[in-house]
Design an enzyme around this catalytic site. Structure first.
Site, PDB file in Angstrom:
ATOM      1  CE  LYS A  81      -3.760  -2.514   2.098  1.00 41.81           C
ATOM      2  NZ  LYS A  81      -4.508  -2.932   3.292  1.00 41.81           N
TER       3      LYS A  81
ATOM      4  CD  GLN B  46      -3.245  -4.408   6.439  1.00 38.32           C
ATOM      5  OE1 GLN B  46      -3.152  -3.452   5.692  1.00 38.32           O
ATOM      6  NE2 GLN B  46      -3.850  -5.533   6.078  1.00 38.32           N
TER       7      GLN B  46
ATOM      8  CG  ASP C 148      -9.548  -0.340   4.536  1.00 40.35           C
ATOM      9  OD1 ASP C 148      -9.197  -0.642   3.371  1.00 40.35           O
ATOM     10  OD2 ASP C 148      -8.886  -0.619   5.551  1.00 40.35           O
TER      11      ASP C 148
END
Ligand code: NAP
Length: 284
Positions: free
Chosen positions: A52, A96, A119
């Site tokens: 990422k 995460q 997200d």
């Protein structure tokens, strides 16, 4: 002959488009910054986080890393997320997952400001998706819509069957296919006569989490098959939820594993990061 849907190439195309857009926005003084938070050092999570950060660097988005020790408490993580919510220099926040078991993931997801929820997991983002309001989209299903569209596969009026009802794949996938005017069925572990249902599908999305579970018996001749699964086979090679060799000859188009859905997730995360500056542009 079946069309191989090339997620590597399509994700590269999207990242290049985003890179151009970020450069254009930067020239207008608008910059994106993604805060990437990792708790503990699970090797798989470290690989995802690094990928990422690399994608951010490629596109021209600043990424700020917060690497916290495994023993970080829920209160400490909550305090960091609240601080990042208030930080005007941070546009997007990514925590995460999975988090260590002593931390309540749902509570952390709900702490992230919906305006920085790149997200797309916050209940506000999920609600916006279902009522058709603009908002952050869950990255894997959003990537699948792009794979279909950019491969020239229309969704409107098609029988779409999704196997799996998780919050990160199955459910948002259903909402997005519905938004594209597909006729949607969701199957799960309690579904009866699974083959009967999957054989109705023009577009079959498989997010079941079971290695090479779907064989040709589950697939209608000429269907489009999208494989979300990610596993290692007995030779340690990556493979999906679909038995590719068995299913591919019966499809009109199919995603491989690796190189299908996987690369799209990060591309769509980058799109959500750019969305945070597009929104600034609209507000300005
Ligand atoms: P998950 O949370 O484990 O959900 C699996 C779903 O499959 C559940 O809804 C479950 O039903 C259903 N299921 C399990 N066994 C079944 C059966 N025999 N028949 C019908 N349905 C069945 O998994 P997930 O997070 O959605 O992920 C699915 C797969 O995609 C995994 O392999 C994961 O590694 C992969 N993945 C890949 C990406 C990517 O970027 N490529 C992203 C996310 C996930 P119940 O709800 O009834 O239990």
């Amino acid at each position: 002959m079946s069309q191989l849907i090339d997620g590597k190439q399509i994700s590269k195309q999207i990242k290049d488009e985003l890179k151009d857009e970020v450069a254009r926005l930067a020239a207008m003084g608008k910059h994106a910054c993604l805060a990437v938070v990792q708790v503990g050092n699970d090797p798989a999570s470290s690989v995802y986080v690094n990928n990422k950060k690399k994608a951010c660097a490629y596109i021209g988005i600043e990424s700020r890393s917060y690497e916290l020790p495994e023993e970080t408490t829920e209160e400490e993580l909550t305090a960091l997320v609240e601080k990042l919510n208030r930080d005007e220099g941070v546009n997007g926040i990514l925590v995460q997952l999975p988090l260590p078991s002593h931390i309540d993931e749902d509570r952390i997801i709900r702490t992230i400001s919906p305006d920085k929820d790149v997200d797309g997991f916050h209940p506000v983002s999920v609600g916006r998706l279902w009522i058709g309001e603009k908002g952050f989209l869950s990255c894997t299903p959003a990537g699948i819509i792009q794979l279909l569209k950019r491969s020239g596969i229309s969704i409107e009026g098609k029988e779409c069957v999704i196997i799996g009802r998780s919050n990160i794949v199955g459910k948002p996938m259903a909402a997005l296919l519905l938004r594209e005017n597909g006729t949607v069925t969701i199957a799960h572990s309690r579904t009866k006569n699974l083959q009967e249902i999957t054989r109705r599908a023009d577009i079959l999305i498989v997010a079941i989490g079971k290695r090479q579970f779907i064989t040709a018996d589950y697939v209608r001749e000429g269907a489009v098959v999208i494989d979300v699964g990610m596993h290692r086979d007995e030779n340690n090679h990556l493979c999906g939820d679909v038995d590719f060799a068995d299913v591919e000859p019966h499809t009109s188009a199919i995603t491989p594993v690796p190189g299908g859905v996987g690369p799209m997730t990060i591309a769509m995360l980058m799109n959500n990061c750019v969305e945070t500056i597009r929104t600034q542009e609209e507000r300005a």
